[in-house]
Design an enzyme around this catalytic site. Structure first.
Site, PDB file in Angstrom:
ATOM      1  N   LYS A  17     -72.723 -54.330 -51.439  1.00  0.00           N
ATOM      2  CA  LYS A  17     -71.310 -53.969 -51.641  1.00  0.00           C
ATOM      3  C   LYS A  17     -70.489 -54.660 -50.576  1.00  0.00           C
ATOM      4  CE  LYS A  17     -69.080 -51.152 -54.457  1.00  0.00           C
ATOM      5  NZ  LYS A  17     -69.599 -50.666 -55.761  1.00  0.00           N
TER       6      LYS A  17
HETATM    7  N1  GLU Z   1     -68.408 -52.147 -58.697  1.00  0.00           N
HETATM    8  C1  GLU Z   1     -69.171 -51.781 -59.845  1.00  0.00           C
HETATM    9  C2  GLU Z   1     -70.121 -50.653 -59.514  1.00  0.00           C
HETATM   10  O1  GLU Z   1     -69.924 -49.908 -58.588  1.00  0.00           O
HETATM   11  C3  GLU Z   1     -69.825 -52.964 -60.520  1.00  0.00           C
HETATM   12  C4  GLU Z   1     -70.837 -53.698 -59.716  1.00  0.00           C
HETATM   13  C5  GLU Z   1     -71.328 -54.982 -60.386  1.00  0.00           C
HETATM   14  O2  GLU Z   1     -70.982 -55.248 -61.519  1.00  0.00           O
HETATM   15  O3  GLU Z   1     -72.071 -55.693 -59.703  1.00  0.00           O
HETATM   16  O4  GLU Z   1     -71.082 -50.423 -60.202  1.00  0.00           O
END
Ligand code: GLU
Length: 374
Positions: A61
């Site tokens: 993240k």
């Molecule tokens: N931000 C989204 C989540 O928390 C998508 C993450 C992604 O597609 O890699 O799942």
């Protein structure tokens, strides 16, 4: 560099929690409350999310401490390019693949793709997902997280022998996840009786006109404040969580349901569209009261599942139809839902505990097979 020529320093992070099952994967958040502990927690949730739905990724993240609503497009672009240049050595299609999250969108992903590609000297669409379609984005990626939330709500009603058309829903959050889930659930014939965003909340016992609210928000800086419609009454934003509906869908930010307010929740079913909306203590209280919670790592996994499809298409220079994407999304997500539901049912665990057991079993097994290096 700001538009007025001044220079401002922003703080950004990228965390890779696990690369045991594949490259790190997870969004980048632009929000004023971003901090290292939040990014670490969100990265860890991505590890378990990818494992529970069994897609070949670890967890990562990122985030920048900023309020994107106060930045111009060109400021956002320069911020994104600089951040991408700083993390370029640790991201890549085989290493760590960012995606959208709170406060970021396809445009931001497009700038990441371009900056990374310019640094490499060739086009690298697979470095990031959630891109504009023109840059190799996947059809259906924008709606995927909300679609997954809808699929989980419907799957739960089917398991419980309920007709979704007889069910009422309260939805906290009207961003990408909440608004998409709201209209897809309403399109199934269910009543979405309450919706809130960070500016306002509305209630209608007969069901809100979600498409009308979407239209309003699109022309109102993407917020609901000031919305008016026959039968819709404005309520206190904080009261959204306590609405007397069958389903509550927290689809805003983490830490919304805590030990201080868990007792006030009337909904029997909670489907977590956001990451981490329920604290550990609140989870205990809700479980003891017999609530059924579809946990975030399953309920909001639709986004990363279609991110996976986007990456697969990019690596193979393919482009799938929307039907193909939505069909494959439902296959993967509903299979995971069935596995989690069956384990919870058989062993009398909460769905969250069952989801973590399945995710951890996969992670441990992979780690054991890979063994210790060197
Ligand atoms: N931000 C989204 C989540 O928390 C998508 C993450 C992604 O597609 O890699 O799942």
């Amino acid at each position: 560099r700001m538009d007025d020529g001044s220079v401002k320093v922003f703080k950004g992070y990228r965390v890779q929690h696990s690369t045991v099952r594949g490259p790190a994967k997870g969004g980048i958040r632009y929000h004023q409350n971003v901090n290292i502990d939040e990014v670490k927690a969100l990265a860890a949730w991505m590890t378990f999310k990818c494992a529970v739905v069994n897609i070949p990724y670890g967890g990562g993240k990122g985030g920048i401490v900023c309020d994107p609503s106060k930045l111009s497009d060109s400021e956002l672009r320069r911020l994104t390019r600089r951040f991408t240049a700083m993390i370029a050595p640790i991201i890549g299609p085989d290493q760590d693949i960012p995606a959208p999250d709170v406060g970021t969108n396809a445009n931001v992903m497009g700038w990441i793709m371009d900056t990374y590609s310019m640094l490499k000297g060739h086009c690298v669409p697979g470095v990031v997902t959630g891109k504009p379609l023109e840059l190799g984005g996947a059809l259906g990626r924008h709606e995927a997280t909300g679609r997954g939330v809808m699929l989980c709500c419907r799957a739960l009603t089917e398991k419980l022998g309920l007709d979704i058309k007889d069910c009422t829903f309260a939805i906290q959050g009207f961003g990408n996840v909440g608004s998409t889930a709201a209209y897809l659930i309403a399109d199934l014939g269910a009543k979405v009786v309450a919706i809130s965003d960070h500016t306002a909340a509305y209630y209608c016992a007969d069901g809100l006109d979600v498409h009308d609210m979407l239209k309003y928000a699109a022309g109102n800086g993407r917020v609901l404040q000031g919305y008016k419609a026959d039968g819709a009454t404005e309520i206190n934003k904080e009261d959204l969580l306590y609405i007397d509906a069958n389903f509550l869908v927290p689809a805003a930010l983490e830490g919304q349901i805590t030990e201080d307010n868990a007792d006030m929740i009337k909904a029997k079913y909670i489907v977590e569209g956001a990451n981490g909306p329920t604290s550990y203590e609140a989870d205990q209280i809700l479980n003891a009261k017999g609530k059924i919670i579809v946990p975030d790592i399953l309920a909001n996994a639709g986004g990363v599942i279609v991110s996976y499809f986007e990456w697969v298409q990019n690596l193979q220079s393919l482009s799938w139809s929307l039907d193909e994407v939505n069909g494959k999304l439902a296959d993967i997500l509903l299979k995971a839902f069935d596995e989690v539901y069956a384990l919870a049912d058989e062993r009398k665990y909460s769905m969250r505990t069952a989801a973590y057991i399945i995710a951890l079993r996969r992670l441990v097994k992979t780690k054991k097979i890979r063994g210790i290096f060197p």
